[in-house]
Design a protein around this motif. Structure first.
Motif, PDB file in Angstrom:
ATOM      1  N   VAL A 125       3.471 -26.912  17.740  1.00 16.65           N
ATOM      2  CA  VAL A 125       2.685 -25.241  19.088  1.00 16.65           C
ATOM      3  C   VAL A 125       3.008 -23.831  18.291  1.00 16.65           C
ATOM      4  N   ILE A 126       2.371 -23.384  18.442  1.00 13.39           N
ATOM      5  CA  ILE A 126       2.843 -21.997  18.417  1.00 13.39           C
ATOM      6  C   ILE A 126       1.928 -21.798  19.027  1.00 13.39           C
ATOM      7  N   LYS A 127       2.324 -20.707  19.860  1.00  6.62           N
ATOM      8  CA  LYS A 127       1.600 -19.340  21.132  1.00  6.62           C
ATOM      9  C   LYS A 127       1.706 -18.436  19.962  1.00  6.62           C
ATOM     10  N   VAL A 128      -0.401 -17.894  19.998  1.00  6.63           N
ATOM     11  CA  VAL A 128      -0.733 -17.275  20.021  1.00  6.63           C
ATOM     12  C   VAL A 128      -0.741 -15.727  20.856  1.00  6.63           C
ATOM     13  N   LYS A 129      -0.626 -15.122  21.255  1.00  4.96           N
ATOM     14  CA  LYS A 129      -0.970 -14.345  21.821  1.00  4.96           C
ATOM     15  C   LYS A 129      -1.710 -13.129  22.178  1.00  4.96           C
ATOM     16  N   PRO A 130      -2.363 -13.103  22.740  1.00  4.64           N
ATOM     17  CA  PRO A 130      -3.658 -11.559  22.601  1.00  4.64           C
ATOM     18  C   PRO A 130      -3.390 -10.364  22.297  1.00  4.64           C
ATOM     19  N   LEU A 131      -3.864  -9.706  20.969  1.00  3.56           N
ATOM     20  CA  LEU A 131      -3.070  -8.581  21.433  1.00  3.56           C
ATOM     21  C   LEU A 131      -3.901  -7.525  22.721  1.00  3.56           C
ATOM     22  N   PRO A 132      -2.507  -6.532  22.858  1.00  2.94           N
ATOM     23  CA  PRO A 132      -2.759  -6.180  23.801  1.00  2.94           C
ATOM     24  C   PRO A 132      -4.142  -5.518  24.458  1.00  2.94           C
ATOM     25  N   ALA A 133      -4.687  -5.379  25.529  1.00  3.71           N
ATOM     26  CA  ALA A 133      -6.097  -4.276  25.774  1.00  3.71           C
ATOM     27  C   ALA A 133      -6.002  -3.019  25.736  1.00  3.71           C
ATOM     28  N   ASN A 134      -7.550  -2.642  25.568  1.00  2.00           N
ATOM     29  CA  ASN A 134      -7.305  -0.632  25.171  1.00  2.00           C
ATOM     30  C   ASN A 134      -7.084  -1.146  24.285  1.00  2.00           C
ATOM     31  N   PRO A 135      -7.659  -1.510  23.299  1.00  2.58           N
ATOM     32  CA  PRO A 135      -6.937  -0.847  21.657  1.00  2.58           C
ATOM     33  C   PRO A 135      -7.723   0.559  21.437  1.00  2.58           C
ATOM     34  N   PRO A 136      -6.902   1.656  20.887  1.00  2.00           N
ATOM     35  CA  PRO A 136      -7.342   2.642  20.753  1.00  2.00           C
ATOM     36  C   PRO A 136      -8.740   2.491  19.358  1.00  2.00           C
ATOM     37  N   ASN A 137      -9.282   3.839  19.413  1.00  2.00           N
ATOM     38  CA  ASN A 137     -10.775   3.379  19.347  1.00  2.00           C
ATOM     39  C   ASN A 137     -10.766   3.134  17.136  1.00  2.00           C
ATOM     40  N   ASP A 138      -9.994   3.743  16.274  1.00  2.00           N
ATOM     41  CA  ASP A 138      -9.801   3.817  15.134  1.00  2.00           C
ATOM     42  C   ASP A 138      -9.020   2.494  15.292  1.00  2.00           C
ATOM     43  N   PHE A 139      -8.615   1.657  15.889  1.00  2.00           N
ATOM     44  CA  PHE A 139      -7.680   0.097  15.506  1.00  2.00           C
ATOM     45  C   PHE A 139      -9.078  -0.744  14.632  1.00  2.00           C
ATOM     46  N   ILE A 140      -8.310  -0.743  13.502  1.00  2.00           N
ATOM     47  CA  ILE A 140      -9.451  -1.127  12.378  1.00  2.00           C
ATOM     48  C   ILE A 140      -8.420  -2.431  12.444  1.00  2.00           C
ATOM     49  N   GLY A 141      -7.885  -3.670  13.388  1.00  2.00           N
ATOM     50  CA  GLY A 141      -7.476  -5.309  13.253  1.00  2.00           C
ATOM     51  C   GLY A 141      -6.951  -5.449  12.474  1.00  2.00           C
ATOM     52  N   GLY A 142      -6.105  -4.561  12.362  1.00  2.00           N
ATOM     53  CA  GLY A 142      -4.268  -4.813  11.494  1.00  2.00           C
ATOM     54  C   GLY A 142      -3.107  -4.865  12.279  1.00  2.00           C
ATOM     55  N   ALA A 143      -2.579  -5.793  12.265  1.00  2.00           N
ATOM     56  CA  ALA A 143      -1.294  -6.678  12.366  1.00  2.00           C
ATOM     57  C   ALA A 143      -0.384  -7.050  10.877  1.00  2.00           C
ATOM     58  N   GLY A 144       0.192  -5.998  11.502  1.00  2.00           N
ATOM     59  CA  GLY A 144       1.811  -5.676  10.893  1.00  2.00           C
ATOM     60  C   GLY A 144       2.168  -4.754  10.451  1.00  2.00           C
TER      61      GLY A 144
END
Lengths: 246, 566
Positions: free
Chosen positions: B250-269
């Motif tokens: 079982v892997i725990k997948v955490k949500p991204l922090p709230a209030n992403p910047p307006n130019d957030f492109i959905g990238g994680a890395g």
């Protein structure tokens, strides 16, 4: 020597000229489409010069360009708090709500009559009240001194009118001051925030969405919890960091 | 002419002949970890000595080399081609991007070359084992699902592999059923699955044979607990085999922090942004290409198209063309994504295009990071025709509905704010004039009363003098003139009444009023009444004037008048 000149130079920059220069710098950044730069400049200006309604308006425009519609609504609501009859700010709020897909959700905090009255500041109304008191007193004394003037009845009429106006403008000044300093509102600037139905935050309420305007009833600074009501007078508790106070 | 034709024919023949022999270099996989076995294969239509250029110094070749040939039939032409292949396997001990090749095949005095091949060698990702039961440990062989992280953020890559441990030296596997991922998540294979490398390992204090298998990178798209079901296989040692069913994970997948910047492109890395404008000197109205490159490691395949914010005078045409140049490695998608925008410059002169910013989420730092490309200045030459056309369009558009006014306010306007109402200044401002008016009213009243008092005193003084004079006349009046005497009596009484009623205007008082006054002051009102009656009788001719004691009357009248003020 150089530092001495620098100190002299810094001293020579007055508060007004600094904010004016920053404001113009922000305008230039905006026109050059450097919206991130414009944003940080305008934010500094409005933080220091809270009565600069143009800087607040331009801050809202920058948020519009950056598609931060929640923050844009907050900025334009702040403009309306400073000048309730600002038509352009109202148009921009409508635009931001349109972009959020919720055009019909916005209404001015004030009714049309209050909007017209409070577009003049509480300070000005108080000043009017003082002027009317002076006029009333002058005519009252004139009435006592000059007993046999032909225009006696007109003097008495004006005298009583000024007395009434003095009381009325004093009352409006009081109401305007209550609006300016007493009433506290906030805007939800995130896409969604949690609300709670009790102060212990054990019972979850509906999610409040971006652009929602909330009236702050009470602020618990220790726990950073706010007691708020929405436009439909529903009472909620929200986290302080989730909203932006006007 | 003949000579020219001969040369051309010869060149063509050489070209065709030259293309007949081909050499191909392939590397499988083209992205792998340090120490992971990979295979280099050279396939050629000609047999000869083989040489591969640009092999990294960190390349270590093992002893497994396979050679052979196959035949290919071109069914269109019926030509049969013999392909000779040579495969080497080995490892690279240092991470980096390498370009290997070309491979040369030397046949006689001729050499034939292949293309070059790029490989990406990433750092070894440490893996964590899933849980193992005591029963499994007692089995001859068991399997666990390994992962690089037990907790990840939404969008972050997750590396999974099947790890098999055994107490015996395995020869091969069969009936492998991969670990199952809930949902519709795609597995991106990593490494060389066909080449299993068994190593000795210690696991919970026991010396075991172990190997990795079925290594995949996945990008879970759900938040919460992510279930991975066990894998199954038969582990053989020659003809004997042992069935293995691993534990789940079982892997725990955490949500991204709230209030992403307006130019957030959905990238994680971890990413960087670069921007390229092909031509920085263009004509007005010309369309130029702007290539925005996002490079790095993470979930490059899931990025949203960045919003290109341009100043006035630049119009973006359509959606950008997206070119993906990445490989899936153990650390996620590694490489770059290009977004090619077509932009028209509508203004002329030197125009500056500000840097484009994008934000991504860095799982290691656990925060959003904003990266910004450089600012570029473009020189745009004026095009008269385009400018005229633009001005016409602007004129036409002015008559159309304005959708949104994006103008800012050029002049700083300030709004008067501050609490005046209720302040000391306010109450002073209102209070002083009103108090002054009231004080004035008060003093006016006092003054008026004072003046009235003076006037009354003055009048009373005159009345008093008049009364005294009248009483003196009465006292001196002759007893012979009875009518004159009574007239003086009445005058004296009237004057006395006026004098003793200072608040009333001068008037004649009636007999009853006079008698009332005398009564109230304790004077002999009856006697005065008699005198007045006598006076009336005499005046109207009813007689009674024969035996009158005038002196007594005079005395009584004067005495009564003097006592009226009591």
């Amino acid at each position: 020597m150089k530092s001495f000149v620098n100190i002299l130079f810094l001293l020579s920059i007055t508060f007004h000229s600094w904010t004016q220069a920053s404001f113009e710098e922000g305008n230039k950044a905006y026109l050059d489409a450097k919206y991130d730069d414009a944003l940080s400049i305008y934010e500094k200006v409005v933080e220091i010069d809270q009565t600069n309604v143009s800087a607040m308006y331009n801050l809202g425009m920058t948020h519009i360009q950056l598609k931060n519609y929640g923050d844009a609504i907050w900025a334009f609501e702040s403009v309306l708090k400073l000048n309730p009859s600002d038509k352009q700010a109202e148009e921009q709020i409508f635009y931001a709500y349109t972009e959020l897909g919720a055009i019909n959700e916005w209404q001015h905090i004030l009714g049309p009559f209050e909007k017209a009255l409070f577009s003049i500041s509480s300070k000005s109304w108080a000043l009017f009240s003082v002027i009317f008191s002076v006029l009333f007193s002058a005519l009252f004394i004139l009435n006592l001194v000059k007993k046999n003037l032909i225009q006696q009845k007109y003097i008495l009429l004006f005298c009583s009118s000024f007395l009434m106006l003095m009381i009325l403008t004093g009352f409006i000044s009081y109401k305007a001051q209550t609006f300016e300093t007493g009433s506290k509102y906030a805007i939800v600037t995130s896409s969604k925030i949690d609300s709670f139905l009790n102060e212990k935050l054990t019972s979850k309420g509906p999610e409040l969405t971006i652009g929602n305007r909330l009236q702050i009833l009470r602020e618990d600074t220790a726990s950073k919890i706010l007691e708020v009501i929405d436009v439909n007078d529903n009472l909620y508790f929200v986290h302080l960091e989730d909203i932006k106070a006007i | 002419m003949k000579i020219l034709l001969t040369y051309l024919f010869t060149a063509f023949a050489l070209l065709v002949y030259g293309q007949k022999e081909k050499v191909e270099l392939s590397i499988s996989p083209d992205a792998f970890e340090i120490g992971e076995v990979f295979t280099i294969t050279v396939t050629s239509t000609v047999q000869g000595n083989l040489e591969i250029e640009n092999l990294p110094s960190s390349y270590v070749q093992d002893y497994s080399i396979s050679q052979g040939s196959t035949q290919e039939v071109d069914y269109n032409s019926g030509v049969v081609t013999t392909l000779y292949y040579t495969s080497y396997s080995g490892i690279i001990t240092k991470s980096g991007d390498y370009t290997i090749g070309p491979a040369w095949v030397k046949a006689g005095n001729k050499s034939y070359s292949s293309d070059k091949v790029d490989v990406k060698v990433s750092r070894k990702v440490s893996m964590n084992s899933g849980s193992v039961t005591a029963q499994q440990l007692n089995d001859p062989a068991f399997g666990v699902i390994e992962c690089n992280k037990r907790e990840i953020f939404e969008g972050e890559p997750l590396l999974l592999s099947a790890k098999i441990y055994s107490y015996y030296d395995p020869s091969h596997i069969s009936s492998y059923q991969s670990y199952h991922l809930n949902g519709t998540i795609i597995k991106n294979p990593i490494g060389n699955s066909s080449n299993i490398k068994v190593v000795d390992e210690r696991f919970k204090g026991k010396k075991l044979k172990a190997f990795d298998y079925d290594k995949n990178v996945i990008f879970p798209d759900v938040v919460g607990n992510f279930q991975i079901d066990p894998f199954k296989l038969n582990l053989h040692q020659g003809y004997k085999s042992f069935p293995i069913t691993s534990s789940g994970l079982v892997i725990k997948v955490k949500p991204l922090p709230a209030n992403p910047p307006n130019d957030f492109i959905g990238g994680a890395g971890s990413f960087n942004v670069e921007r390229l404008i092909e031509d920085t000197a263009i004509a007005q109205g010309e369309v130029f290409k702007l290539i925005l490159t996002i490079e790095g490691t993470g979930n490059l395949q899931n990025l949203e198209v960045p919003d290109l914010i341009l100043p006035k005078g630049f119009v973006v045409y359509g959606d950008p063309t997206v070119n993906e140049n990445f490989v899936i490695t153990a650390n996620g998608a590694d490489g770059s994504v290009d977004y090619e925008y077509n932009i028209q410059a509508t203004n002329f002169g030197k125009q500056s295009i500000p840097g484009t910013s994008v934000s991504y989420f860095d799982p290691d730092k656990e925060k959003y990071i904003r990266v910004l490309s450089d600012e570029v200045e473009i020189s745009i030459e004026k095009d008269k025709k385009f400018q005229e056309q633009l001005e016409k369009q602007n004129l036409n558009s002015e008559t159309e509905m304005i959708v949104h006014n994006a103008d800012i306010r050029q002049k700083a306007e300030h709004v008067e704010r501050g609490s005046l109402f209720g302040s000391a200044v306010y109450w002073t401002g209102v209070g002083i004039p009103v108090t002054a008016a009231l004080f004035f009213l008060f003093f006016t009243r006092i003054k008026k009363r004072s003046e009235e008092d003076i006037r009354v005193k003055s009048i009373q003084k005159g009345r008093r003098e008049e009364l005294e004079l009248c009483l003196k006349d009465l006292n001196d009046a002759s007893t012979s003139d009875i009518s004159g005497f009574f007239t003086k009596v009445e005058d004296a009484l009237q004057l006395a009444m006026v004098y003793y009623h200072p608040d009333q205007e001068d008037r004649r008082y009636s007999k009853s009023e006079i008698l009332d006054k005398l009564n109230s002051s304790g004077s002999n009102a009856d006697r005065i009444g008699e005198i007045l009656n006598t006076s009336e009788n005499l005046r109207y001719g009813f007689g009674g004037g024969e035996s009158l004691d005038i002196d007594s009357m005079r005395r009584d009248v004067i005495e009564s008048i003097r006592s009226m003020n009591k």
